[in-house]
Design a protein around this motif. Structure first.
Motif, mmCIF file in Angstrom:
data_model
loop_
_atom_site.group_PDB
_atom_site.id
_atom_site.type_symbol
_atom_site.label_atom_id
_atom_site.label_comp_id
_atom_site.label_asym_id
_atom_site.label_seq_id
_atom_site.Cartn_x
_atom_site.Cartn_y
_atom_site.Cartn_z
ATOM 1 N N CYS A 192 -55.337 36.605 -16.062
ATOM 2 C CA CYS A 192 -55.627 35.202 -15.765
ATOM 3 C C CYS A 192 -54.734 34.266 -16.581
ATOM 4 O O CYS A 192 -54.256 33.244 -16.070
ATOM 5 N N LEU A 193 -54.502 34.636 -17.841
ATOM 6 C CA LEU A 193 -53.609 33.826 -18.668
ATOM 7 C C LEU A 193 -52.212 33.799 -18.062
ATOM 8 O O LEU A 193 -51.568 32.748 -17.975
ATOM 9 N N SER A 194 -51.742 34.940 -17.615
ATOM 10 C CA SER A 194 -50.418 35.019 -16.997
ATOM 11 C C SER A 194 -50.364 34.183 -15.718
ATOM 12 O O SER A 194 -49.361 33.500 -15.456
ATOM 13 N N GLN A 195 -51.426 34.210 -14.933
ATOM 14 C CA GLN A 195 -51.438 33.442 -13.682
ATOM 15 C C GLN A 195 -51.430 31.930 -13.948
ATOM 16 O O GLN A 195 -50.770 31.172 -13.231
ATOM 17 N N HIS A 198 -61.436 28.632 -9.927
ATOM 18 C CA HIS A 198 -62.081 27.311 -9.844
ATOM 19 C C HIS A 198 -61.177 26.233 -10.452
ATOM 20 O O HIS A 198 -60.990 25.149 -9.864
ATOM 21 N N ILE A 199 -60.586 26.535 -11.592
ATOM 22 C CA ILE A 199 -59.722 25.549 -12.263
ATOM 23 C C ILE A 199 -58.474 25.270 -11.430
ATOM 24 O O ILE A 199 -58.093 24.115 -11.211
ATOM 25 N N LEU A 200 -57.824 26.337 -10.942
ATOM 26 C CA LEU A 200 -56.574 26.159 -10.206
ATOM 27 C C LEU A 200 -56.791 25.562 -8.812
ATOM 28 O O LEU A 200 -55.998 24.728 -8.358
ATOM 29 N N GLU A 201 -57.853 25.969 -8.137
ATOM 30 C CA GLU A 201 -58.049 25.567 -6.743
ATOM 31 C C GLU A 201 -58.834 24.274 -6.593
ATOM 32 O O GLU A 201 -58.609 23.520 -5.635
ATOM 33 N N ILE A 213 -60.048 22.068 -9.633
ATOM 34 C CA ILE A 213 -59.859 21.053 -10.666
ATOM 35 C C ILE A 213 -58.423 20.536 -10.724
ATOM 36 O O ILE A 213 -58.185 19.321 -10.721
ATOM 37 N N ALA A 214 -57.455 21.456 -10.786
ATOM 38 C CA ALA A 214 -56.057 21.046 -10.957
ATOM 39 C C ALA A 214 -55.568 20.058 -9.890
ATOM 40 O O ALA A 214 -54.895 19.078 -10.221
ATOM 41 N N PRO A 215 -55.886 20.260 -8.609
ATOM 42 C CA PRO A 215 -55.412 19.292 -7.610
ATOM 43 C C PRO A 215 -55.984 17.888 -7.798
ATOM 44 O O PRO A 215 -55.429 16.917 -7.261
ATOM 45 N N ALA A 216 -57.067 17.751 -8.559
ATOM 46 C CA ALA A 216 -57.693 16.441 -8.755
ATOM 47 C C ALA A 216 -57.241 15.755 -10.042
ATOM 48 O O ALA A 216 -57.771 14.708 -10.408
ATOM 49 N N LEU A 217 -56.269 16.336 -10.735
ATOM 50 C CA LEU A 217 -55.727 15.717 -11.945
ATOM 51 C C LEU A 217 -54.490 14.897 -11.588
ATOM 52 O O LEU A 217 -53.696 15.294 -10.723
#
Length: 514
Positions: A9-12, A61-64, A66-70
């Protein structure tokens, strides 16, 4: 909690970051879409999960979601809101190690870690960049930002002015009198026969009033001592009248680049010297609020930047200076700095008494002070590493180039709006090319001539998602503000984007009217 998925996950996440950085930053939408924000809000965990989602699901959850909403305030060179820097590549590399090693820079223990020694060296390099005598500023530390640094400046100033008043009344040396840190503000003021403490300045930033509230002086202790014809400049006669008030202790604050206009409260070393002389005469503390203005000292001392450089000359005469590194130094949030010529005073205010477990033991030969005894925090992240990395990577020449590009873009933006039939460049007295070329630093303030357009201008510009600006008020009317602060500035390319967005906003406005 050990699991094979941890490193995967860290690598991704790292690959995701590298992909973002490898893309064309000028093509990024600066703001997320309304649907992305709505989706992210709806995806937030409603309650603490009993078993936990696991790292793989959390990463998704974070990538799909949260991240697009930053927003992309740091990634995009076309984010001109507030005064927001980016992150230089060197600082970003160093920031990876900040989380990896997770150092707590609290006690100076040179035999166990290089961290506090590196912090001290980073601060010294920063002083060099800003053309200060390193040895003249022994009280230096990193903070969370200029607000925290202003709190420190006012706290040290409060300590100094009360001690000075007490010393004069009791005819003792400064070391013999009781301190505010020991006996408290009320008891110290009674002993010094002080009935009022005032902060004297011209156009203070809101963070100064917040700092004044935190240190117990109150927001109402501010008194403007501005010239009638120039509200940013000091009226020395009015200042002295306030300083000589009986039973009153004073802190004088220089606004080094006012937040709406980027203009400076002082314009030469002689002006600062006059303030210094008055402060010495009446036992006042001289503090500089220089969140982004201080970096004008990096500019080449040439005719092109003569006026702006004048606004930062003589600041070495101050007692303390507050600044932000996460603005024009372009390091990650949160990182501010505080400089003081009185290291012992900072120790009197911020020391941790009677805590043997927080002691570094005997005095270390390098004379580096434990950060917890000269600053606000007892727990501190390794903010110094990105600062150190970016300073040694780019040096003075690199930072001069960076800031010169930012200033030149700001001046081109100011010229564009000054010559445009639909806009007014502010302040309105700045109305000729010489003023724009000489006086513009990194802030451009303007408004639309049509009041109806002006009231919606910020929203219309930001809806493009190609640039982002912030709104303010000037002389009772809405105004729009560009702050150029990102290291990636390209004068011609970025000016073209701005001009295109403005043109499209005006065309949409005209269509809506017709």
């Amino acid at each position: 909690m050990e699991h094979p998925d941890n490193n995967t996950c860290l690598s991704q996440i790292q690959q995701y970051a590298l992909k973002m950085l490898a893309g064309e930053v000028r093509s990024l939408n600066i703001l997320p879409s309304a649907s992305d924000i709505q989706k992210a809000n709806g995806s937030l965990a409603p309650n603490l999960p009993s078993e936990g989602y696991g790292i793989q699901k959390t990463k998704n959850h974070i990538l799909e979601d949260i991240a697009p909403a930053l927003n992309r305030q740091s990634l995009s060179p076309n984010y001109y809101g507030f005064v927001t820097g980016g992150i230089t590549p060197a600082a970003r590399v160093a920031e990876e190690l900040v989380s990896l090693y997770d150092q707590n820079l609290t006690v100076h223990l040179p035999e166990t870690t290089i961290a506090t020694a590196l912090e001290d060296r980073a601060l010294r390099l920063l002083l060099e960049l800003l053309e200060f005598d390193v040895n003249a500023w022994p009280g230096h530390t990193f903070t969370t930002g200029a607000t925290a640094s202003n709190i420190m400046g006012l706290a040290c100033g409060r300590e100094y002015i009360v001690k000075e008043a007490m010393r004069k009344r009791q005819e003792q040396t400064a070391d013999e009198v009781e301190t505010v840190g020991d006996v408290g503000l009320l008891a110290a003021c009674r002993a010094a026969e002080i009935t009022d403490i005032q902060i004297l300045t011209t156009l203070p930033h809101s963070s100064l009033k917040k700092a004044s509230s935190v240190v117990g002086l109150g927001r109402s202790c501010f008194h403007r001592v501005s010239q009638a014809e120039d509200e940013l400049a000091f009226d020395l006669k009015l200042l002295e009248e306030r300083l000589k008030r009986p039973h009153t202790a004073s802190i004088v604050v220089i606004s080094c680049a006012e937040v709406n206009t980027g203009m400076f409260a002082t314009r030469s070393r002689n002006e600062v010297n006059s303030l210094r002389s008055l402060c010495d005469k009446y036992g006042a503390w001289l503090h500089v609020d220089a969140a982004f203005g201080l970096f004008a000292r990096v500019l080449e001392n040439s005719e092109e930047f003569r006026y702006v450089r004048g606004g930062v000359e003589g600041l070495e005469l101050a007692d303390s200076i507050a600044g932000d590194a996460h603005k024009l130094l372009n390091v990650p949030y949160d990182c501010g700095f505080f400089f003081s010529r009185h290291a012992g005073l900072a120790q009197e205010v911020f020391q941790n008494p009677n805590a043997a477990y927080l002691s570094s033991g005997s005095q270390t030969p390098d004379q580096i002070l434990s950060p917890l005894n000269i600053g606000l925090e007892n727990s501190r992240r390794f903010r110094a590493l990105p600062v150190y990395a970016t300073l040694i990577s780019y040096g003075r020449v690199g930072y001069q180039d960076m800031l010169e590009r930012q200033v030149r873009l700001a001046r081109r933006i100011a010229k564009f709006f000054s010559q445009h039939r639909d806009f007014v460049l502010l302040p309105e007295k700045q109305d000729d090319k010489a003023d724009i070329d000489d006086r513009t630093y990194i802030i451009v303030l303007f408004r639309a001539k049509d009041d109806a357009l002006n009231n919606t201008l910020v929203r219309r510009l930001n809806n493009s998602s190609q640039i982002y600006v912030t709104g303010t008020t000037w002389n009772g009317k809405s105004a729009c503000r560009f702050a150029v602060a990102n290291w990636q500035v390209d004068v011609e390319s970025d000016l073209s984007v701005i001009q295109t967005v403005v043109k499209e906003v005006l065309e949409d406005w005209q269509r809506a009217k017709s």
